[in-house]
Write a protein that holds these residues in place. Structure first.
Motif, PDB file in Angstrom:
ATOM      1  N   ALA A  22       0.834  -1.206   0.000  1.00  0.00           N
ATOM      2  CA  ALA A  22       0.000   0.000   0.000  1.00  0.00           C
ATOM      3  C   ALA A  22       0.868   1.255   0.000  1.00  0.00           C
ATOM      4  CB  ALA A  22      -0.928  -0.012   1.210  1.00  0.00           C
ATOM      5  N   GLU A  23       1.969   1.238   0.757  1.00  0.00           N
ATOM      6  CA  GLU A  23       2.866   2.390   0.775  1.00  0.00           C
ATOM      7  C   GLU A  23       3.545   2.579  -0.581  1.00  0.00           C
ATOM      8  OE1 GLU A  23       5.218   1.294   4.165  1.00  0.00           O
ATOM      9  OE2 GLU A  23       4.026   2.535   5.518  1.00  0.00           O
ATOM     10  N   LEU A  24       3.861   1.489  -1.258  1.00  0.00           N
ATOM     11  CA  LEU A  24       4.429   1.588  -2.606  1.00  0.00           C
ATOM     12  C   LEU A  24       3.420   2.181  -3.579  1.00  0.00           C
ATOM     13  CD1 LEU A  24       6.417  -1.757  -2.836  1.00  0.00           C
ATOM     14  CD2 LEU A  24       7.364   0.562  -2.710  1.00  0.00           C
ATOM     15  N   ASP A  25       2.138   1.862  -3.401  1.00  0.00           N
ATOM     16  CA  ASP A  25       1.092   2.453  -4.248  1.00  0.00           C
ATOM     17  C   ASP A  25       1.009   3.962  -4.043  1.00  0.00           C
ATOM     18  OD1 ASP A  25       0.446  -0.008  -5.344  1.00  0.00           O
ATOM     19  OD2 ASP A  25      -1.308  -0.319  -4.046  1.00  0.00           O
ATOM     20  N   VAL A  26       1.143   4.411  -2.797  1.00  0.00           N
ATOM     21  CA  VAL A  26       1.141   5.856  -2.519  1.00  0.00           C
ATOM     22  C   VAL A  26       2.343   6.509  -3.193  1.00  0.00           C
ATOM     23  CG1 VAL A  26       1.430   7.626  -0.733  1.00  0.00           C
ATOM     24  CG2 VAL A  26      -0.174   5.753  -0.372  1.00  0.00           C
ATOM     25  N   LEU A  27       3.504   5.898  -3.056  1.00  0.00           N
ATOM     26  CA  LEU A  27       4.702   6.447  -3.681  1.00  0.00           C
ATOM     27  C   LEU A  27       4.525   6.558  -5.189  1.00  0.00           C
ATOM     28  CD1 LEU A  27       7.620   7.422  -3.430  1.00  0.00           C
ATOM     29  CD2 LEU A  27       8.318   5.020  -3.590  1.00  0.00           C
ATOM     30  N   ASP A  28       3.980   5.518  -5.805  1.00  0.00           N
ATOM     31  CA  ASP A  28       3.752   5.534  -7.248  1.00  0.00           C
ATOM     32  C   ASP A  28       2.774   6.653  -7.633  1.00  0.00           C
ATOM     33  OD1 ASP A  28       4.242   4.377  -9.843  1.00  0.00           O
ATOM     34  OD2 ASP A  28       2.191   3.593  -9.742  1.00  0.00           O
ATOM     35  N   ALA A  29       1.714   6.826  -6.850  1.00  0.00           N
ATOM     36  CA  ALA A  29       0.745   7.891  -7.130  1.00  0.00           C
ATOM     37  C   ALA A  29       1.381   9.266  -6.964  1.00  0.00           C
ATOM     38  CB  ALA A  29      -0.470   7.750  -6.212  1.00  0.00           C
ATOM     39  N   GLU A  30       2.242   9.414  -5.951  1.00  0.00           N
ATOM     40  CA  GLU A  30       2.921  10.698  -5.745  1.00  0.00           C
ATOM     41  C   GLU A  30       3.882  11.008  -6.904  1.00  0.00           C
ATOM     42  OE1 GLU A  30       2.898  10.923  -0.873  1.00  0.00           O
ATOM     43  OE2 GLU A  30       4.603   9.999  -1.878  1.00  0.00           O
ATOM     44  N   ILE A  31       4.570  10.004  -7.381  1.00  0.00           N
ATOM     45  CA  ILE A  31       5.471  10.206  -8.520  1.00  0.00           C
ATOM     46  C   ILE A  31       4.667  10.621  -9.748  1.00  0.00           C
ATOM     47  CG2 ILE A  31       6.999   9.005 -10.144  1.00  0.00           C
ATOM     48  CD1 ILE A  31       8.004   7.394  -7.661  1.00  0.00           C
ATOM     49  N   THR A  32       3.530   9.980  -9.957  1.00  0.00           N
ATOM     50  CA  THR A  32       2.658  10.350 -11.077  1.00  0.00           C
ATOM     51  C   THR A  32       2.229  11.802 -10.959  1.00  0.00           C
ATOM     52  OG1 THR A  32       1.872   8.083 -11.317  1.00  0.00           O
ATOM     53  CG2 THR A  32       0.478   9.814 -12.239  1.00  0.00           C
ATOM     54  N   MET A  33       1.916  12.242  -9.748  1.00  0.00           N
ATOM     55  CA  MET A  33       1.509  13.632  -9.531  1.00  0.00           C
ATOM     56  C   MET A  33       2.655  14.590  -9.858  1.00  0.00           C
ATOM     57  SD  MET A  33      -1.646  13.552  -8.289  1.00  0.00           S
ATOM     58  CE  MET A  33      -2.006  14.827  -7.131  1.00  0.00           C
ATOM     59  N   GLU A  54      -3.809   6.331  -0.356  1.00  0.00           N
ATOM     60  CA  GLU A  54      -3.658   6.738   1.049  1.00  0.00           C
ATOM     61  C   GLU A  54      -4.657   6.006   1.935  1.00  0.00           C
ATOM     62  OE1 GLU A  54      -1.894  11.232   0.396  1.00  0.00           O
ATOM     63  OE2 GLU A  54      -4.059  10.962   0.515  1.00  0.00           O
ATOM     64  N   ALA A  55      -5.869   5.811   1.443  1.00  0.00           N
ATOM     65  CA  ALA A  55      -6.880   5.080   2.213  1.00  0.00           C
ATOM     66  C   ALA A  55      -6.456   3.627   2.397  1.00  0.00           C
ATOM     67  CB  ALA A  55      -8.237   5.159   1.521  1.00  0.00           C
ATOM     68  N   ARG A  56      -5.829   3.031   1.369  1.00  0.00           N
ATOM     69  CA  ARG A  56      -5.344   1.646   1.497  1.00  0.00           C
ATOM     70  C   ARG A  56      -4.257   1.546   2.559  1.00  0.00           C
ATOM     71  NH1 ARG A  56      -6.101   1.586  -4.081  1.00  0.00           N
ATOM     72  NH2 ARG A  56      -3.918   2.087  -4.488  1.00  0.00           N
ATOM     73  N   VAL A  57      -3.400   2.547   2.643  1.00  0.00           N
ATOM     74  CA  VAL A  57      -2.363   2.548   3.689  1.00  0.00           C
ATOM     75  C   VAL A  57      -3.015   2.586   5.063  1.00  0.00           C
ATOM     76  CG1 VAL A  57      -0.522   3.921   4.767  1.00  0.00           C
ATOM     77  CG2 VAL A  57      -0.510   3.532   2.306  1.00  0.00           C
ATOM     78  N   THR A  58      -4.018   3.433   5.227  1.00  0.00           N
ATOM     79  CA  THR A  58      -4.696   3.529   6.513  1.00  0.00           C
ATOM     80  C   THR A  58      -5.337   2.202   6.890  1.00  0.00           C
ATOM     81  OG1 THR A  58      -5.110   5.885   6.144  1.00  0.00           O
ATOM     82  CG2 THR A  58      -6.473   4.778   7.802  1.00  0.00           C
TER      83      THR A  58
END
Length: 74
Positions: A22-33, A54-58
């Motif tokens: 889940a944290e890797l998904d956030v990182l990937d989304a942030e890089i996309t942004m 972010e919701a998945r991380v929570t």
């Protein structure tokens, strides 16, 4: 001395893997942004993807805590 991970270390990684993913998904989304800034800014879908990640991380953190906290009631 062995450099291989122990069975306990592998089990700990396996237990924490949903949170790590889940944290890797956030990182990937942030890089996309960040890259979207060069192309007119993030889209509505980019923002949605970040919020969902972010919701998945929570959720993953809460699930991990519930599984590993011996003081938490089931």
């Amino acid at each position: 001395m062995s450099t291989e991970p122990t069975a306990a270390a592998l089990a700990a990684i396996d237990t924490e893997w949903p949170l790590i993913a889940a944290e890797l998904d956030v990182l990937d989304a942030e890089i996309t942004m960040l890259y979207a800034e060069d192309h007119g800014g993030p889209t509505v879908l980019d923002w949605r993807r970040l919020r969902r990640a972010e919701a998945r991380v929570t959720r993953a953190a809460a699930d991990l805590t519930a599984r590993t906290d011996p003081h938490r009631a089931a």
